[in-house]
Design an enzyme around this catalytic site. Structure first.
Site, short mmCIF file in Angstrom:
data_model
loop_
_atom_site.label_atom_id
_atom_site.label_comp_id
_atom_site.label_asym_id
_atom_site.label_seq_id
_atom_site.Cartn_x
_atom_site.Cartn_y
_atom_site.Cartn_z
N LYS A 1 2.72 -37.71 -53.07
CA LYS A 1 2.37 -39.12 -52.90
C LYS A 1 3.61 -39.99 -52.73
O LYS A 1 3.66 -40.85 -51.83
CB LYS A 1 1.55 -39.59 -54.11
N GLU B 1 4.55 -33.43 -65.93
CA GLU B 1 3.30 -32.99 -66.54
C GLU B 1 3.51 -31.63 -67.20
O GLU B 1 4.14 -30.75 -66.65
CB GLU B 1 2.19 -32.90 -65.48
N ARG C 1 -4.56 -32.29 -58.57
CA ARG C 1 -4.23 -33.15 -57.45
C ARG C 1 -3.13 -32.52 -56.58
O ARG C 1 -2.09 -32.13 -57.06
CB ARG C 1 -3.79 -34.53 -57.94
N ASP D 1 -8.81 -49.84 -70.99
CA ASP D 1 -9.22 -49.30 -69.70
C ASP D 1 -10.63 -49.79 -69.42
O ASP D 1 -11.45 -49.88 -70.34
CB ASP D 1 -9.18 -47.76 -69.72
N ASN E 1 12.28 -38.62 -57.13
CA ASN E 1 11.24 -37.68 -56.72
C ASN E 1 11.52 -37.10 -55.33
O ASN E 1 11.24 -35.92 -55.08
CB ASN E 1 9.87 -38.35 -56.76
N GLY F 1 3.27 -29.89 -55.66
CA GLY F 1 2.00 -30.60 -55.58
C GLY F 1 1.95 -31.63 -56.69
O GLY F 1 2.97 -32.15 -57.12
N CYS G 1 2.57 -36.80 -58.11
CA CYS G 1 3.79 -37.60 -57.89
C CYS G 1 4.53 -37.25 -56.61
O CYS G 1 4.65 -38.08 -55.71
CB CYS G 1 4.74 -37.44 -59.08
N THR H 1 3.96 -46.27 -60.59
CA THR H 1 4.88 -46.09 -59.47
C THR H 1 4.42 -46.95 -58.30
O THR H 1 3.32 -46.77 -57.78
CB THR H 1 4.95 -44.61 -59.05
#
Length: 427
Positions: free
Chosen positions: A264, A156, A328, A31, A209, A258, A261, A122
């Site tokens: 969005k 998650e 998020r 990273d 999703n 929310g 994923c 994604t």
């Protein structure tokens, strides 16, 4: 054993790196954010995910997992490059592929031998086809690369379980050449492997999703109808869930979905469809219902507190779901902001996150947070809230309203302790 470079030490990158290392591969997670890599090399995990810290520590100690901020070196020294960087939403709903493009530029500048480039991030339909063409346009010999779309389906709070017990593994490929390697990438047992086109894999992710979000909005709209007819929605959900064509998952009613994923990906799929002149009336309705859930629960609260000005309101739970620290697109945060806009004094408690927002008071103790409160709202269904000491809650509050915005409490127990229970589709 394979040598794998995972680019991106975020949620997907870390969980995937730890699992691949546990499978016996040699994994280098890279990273560009040096502080994050230094933290990981000190044994500190920047995200909350049950079981992840122990898994990372074990595989670092046994030599299967390494962290580095030298992205170039990681890409150069590994045959398999797995891209797991963020694709955040833009204002218009499209996905920002800037991080993906940055990784591709590094691969293109260093590629000298055969690489399998796997997109775990994604990305919108057509992205991996574009990546393949980009390699060709840069003059890279087709013998030196294969592009693979391998979307993640992680929840998650249960990501490691999902990796070790997947219900499917999806690979989109352009050629058959990488298939033999891909079959050995994950320890899969009897898990079905789905091989499709590059764009087919991207669509499986988006369609999955979109369907889950649709189930949630369907549940919430059905709960509203149940509320109007004094019907217990949990009974309806149980009846629906026993039907094998429907299933019980994602039928809970509440504040709405929310996280990083569903909101969005729905907007990105809608944007992608509109680019091809495809109407998305169902997706529009799913988003519209979800966006109205906070107002629905505030109206329910207003039946007992018509004016929230200077009222003390306690909110339990600020993450978008339990067993994560992810804020998020959290409906709880949206609820808190609306309470502040209406003049309420908001106090919060969450088992994992100490929320820092203007206009709120964050507490480290669950029961201290309700002191002198006019109302308590359950905004995230953490397990410990189910088993709260409601007598202690009652004694600490100045009011007596419990707004169950996740339909996770037993109304009868709440009322036995002298409190007023409010829910949608729960009497």
């Amino acid at each position: 054993m394979m040598n794998i470079c995972v680019v991106g030490a975020g949620y997907v990158g870390l969980t995937t790196s730890a699992a691949l290392a546990e499978f016996g591969h040699d994994v280098q997670c890279v990273d560009i954010e040096q502080s994050k890599i230094e933290m990981l090399n000190q044994g500190l995990i920047p995200i909350y995910e049950p079981g992840l810290e122990e898994l990372i520590q074990r595989n670092v100690q046994n030599g299967n997992l390494h962290f580095s901020f030298d992205v170039n070196e990681g890409i150069k020294n590994n045959q398999i490059i797995l891209i797991a960087v963020g694709t955040p939403p833009k204002e218009d709903g499209s996905s920002d592929l800037g991080y993906v493009h940055n990784v591709l530029e590094l691969i293109l500048s260093t590629i000298q031998d055969y690489k399998i480039v796997i997109t775990k991030s994604t990305v919108p339909p057509g992205t991996n086809e574009w990546i393949h063409q980009r390699f060709l346009d840069e003059g890279i010999d087709e013998k030196l690369f294969d592009i693979v779309s391998n979307p993640e389906f992680l929840r998650e709070g249960a990501a490691l379980w999902d990796i070790f017990h997947p219900n499917k593994i999806v690979f989109g490929t352009k050629t058959k050449r990488p298939i033999k390697v891909l079959k050995k990438l994950y320890q899969r047992g009897r898990t079905p492997l789905i091989f499709t086109s590059l764009t087919g894999a991207e669509m499986i992710k988006y369609a999955s999703n979109a369907f889950l979000a649709t189930k949630i909005s369907f549940a919430n709209e059905t709960a509203r109808i149940c509320d109007a007819y004094n019907v217990e929605y949990p009974d309806v959900a149980q009846g629906l869930g026993t039907d094998p064509r429907i299933g019980r998952d994602f039928l809970n009613a509440g504040l709405g979905f929310g996280g990083s994923c569903l909101p969005k990906d729905l907007r990105s799929l809608k944007y992608s469809a509109q680019r091809k002149n495809v109407d998305t009336r169902l997706l529009d309705a799913v988003l519209e219902i979800n966006n109205s859930q906070v107002d629905l629960y505030l109206r329910k609260l207003n039946t007992f507190l018509p004016d929230l000005t200077d009222k003390k309101i306690t909110v339990w739970g600020v993450t978008f779901k339990p067993n994560t620290d992810d804020l998020r697109f959290s409906p709880a945060i949206a609820l808190i902001n609306e309470l502040i806009n209406k003049g309420a004094h908001v106090h919060t408690y969450d088992p994992v996150v100490q929320l820092q927002l203007p206009g709120i008071c964050c507490h480290a103790d669950q029961y201290e947070s309700v002191t002198d409160s006019d109302a308590l709202i359950i905004a995230t269904e953490w397990e410990q809230f189910h088993n709260s000491n409601w007598a202690e809650v009652k004694s600490g509050m100045s009011g007596s309203i419990i707004l169950d915005a996740r339909n996770c409490l037993e109304a009868e127990i709440i009322r036995k302790n002298g409190l007023i229970y409010l829910g949608v589709g729960k009497q």
